[in-house]
Scaffold this motif. Sequence first.
Motif: not given
Ligand SMILES: [Zn+2]
Length: 328
Positions: A33, A37-38, A109, A299, A326-327
Motif C-alpha cells: 500500500h 513506510d511501505h 498493514d 511492525h 507506522n501511520p
Molecule cells: Zn505500515
Amino acid sequence: MPLIEFTPNGIYVPKADVYIDPFKAVENALITHAHGDHARKGNINYLCHSQSVPILKRRIGHYQFQSAEYGEIVNINGVKFSFHPAGHVLGSAQIRIEHKGEIWVVSGDYKTEDDGILTPFEAIKCHTFITESTFGLPEFDWLPQEDIFSQINDWWQGNANENNCSIMYAYSLGKAQRILQYLNHQIGPVFVHGSIQNMNEAYREAGVLLKPTHKAGSDIDRKEFRKALIIAPPSADNSYWIKRFEPYVTGLASGWMSNGASKAWLKSDNGFALSDHADWKGLNKAVLETGAEKVLVTHGYINEFANHLNKMGIEAEAIPTQFDSNPT
Ligand SMILES: [Zn+2]
Ligand SMILES: [Zn+2]
C-alpha cells in the motif's frame, strides 16, 4: 532455496527476484500500500493493486507502475503472486505467494473492521502468515467506528455552538477520507489541508465517491471557518497555516488515543481512538482464520504478540524491521 528471505532490503522472494515493500531501491518491488513506510521512491518496476496507482503517482512520482486487481494471479518465473484486500487504506493489499504448493501471505498493514469505504479485509489460507502487530497488546480494543464518529460529530457540534473552529488531525492517506465520509455535514462546512485534498483526488480518480471537499486556502474568508471542521495532517500542528482558523479547538484521530500516555504526549485537546489497523482482537482473529502453521510478526509489539501466539500453541517468531514507524 527458501521461498521467502528477510534481507536488509526487506522481504525477498529469490525465485522471482522481487521484494515486498523494499526499504531500499531495488529492481522489482511489490507494494502492499501507498503509506511512506511501505512505498518508497527509486525502484525500477512496481507492482501494486490498481487503486494504489493514483495515490503512488501523487506521493512518489511517475514510475513504471504495473497493477493487478484483487485475486488476479501474476506469474513471475513460476511463482504465483496475488493481491487480496487488507482494508487498511485505498488499494491496500495482502500479498499471497504460492510456489509448488507452498503458500505464504504477507499482510502489510490491515484493518479487520469493515469501514464501508474500502473492500473489507479477507483472511487468506496459508502455511506461513507474516502479520503486522502495530497494536498487538490486549489494551488496544477499538469501539465500533459508528461510536467514534458520533463522538467526533458531538465534539464538532459543541465547538460550533461556541463559534470555535474544529481542527481534526488525521493522517492524510486513509484516516482523513474515512472521517470526511462520516462527518455530519449538516453541522457546518468542511475544509481540508492541501495534502489531504491531494489524496482525496486520488481516491476519486480510483472510483471512490467521496463527499465534496474544499481546500482551506488563503482565498477563503476567515468568517467561513467559524463553525467549520478542518481536516489537517498532524504535522500542521503549530504551523503558520493553522493560525488562520483561530479561535479553534483541536482533536486527533489515532489508535494511540486509547492510551493515556500517548494522549498527553500528543498534546491535542481531544483524542478519538480511530485506527486503520486491527486491534488486539482483530489481529488474533485474522491469524486464526489464515490457518497458518507458522506466523512471523513484524511492525509494532512484535515480541509481545509472538509470545502470545506461542502460548496459544501457534508457532510464531518476531522479525524486527529496519523501519518500524507506522501511520496509525
Ligand atoms: Zn505500515
Ligand atoms: Zn499503512
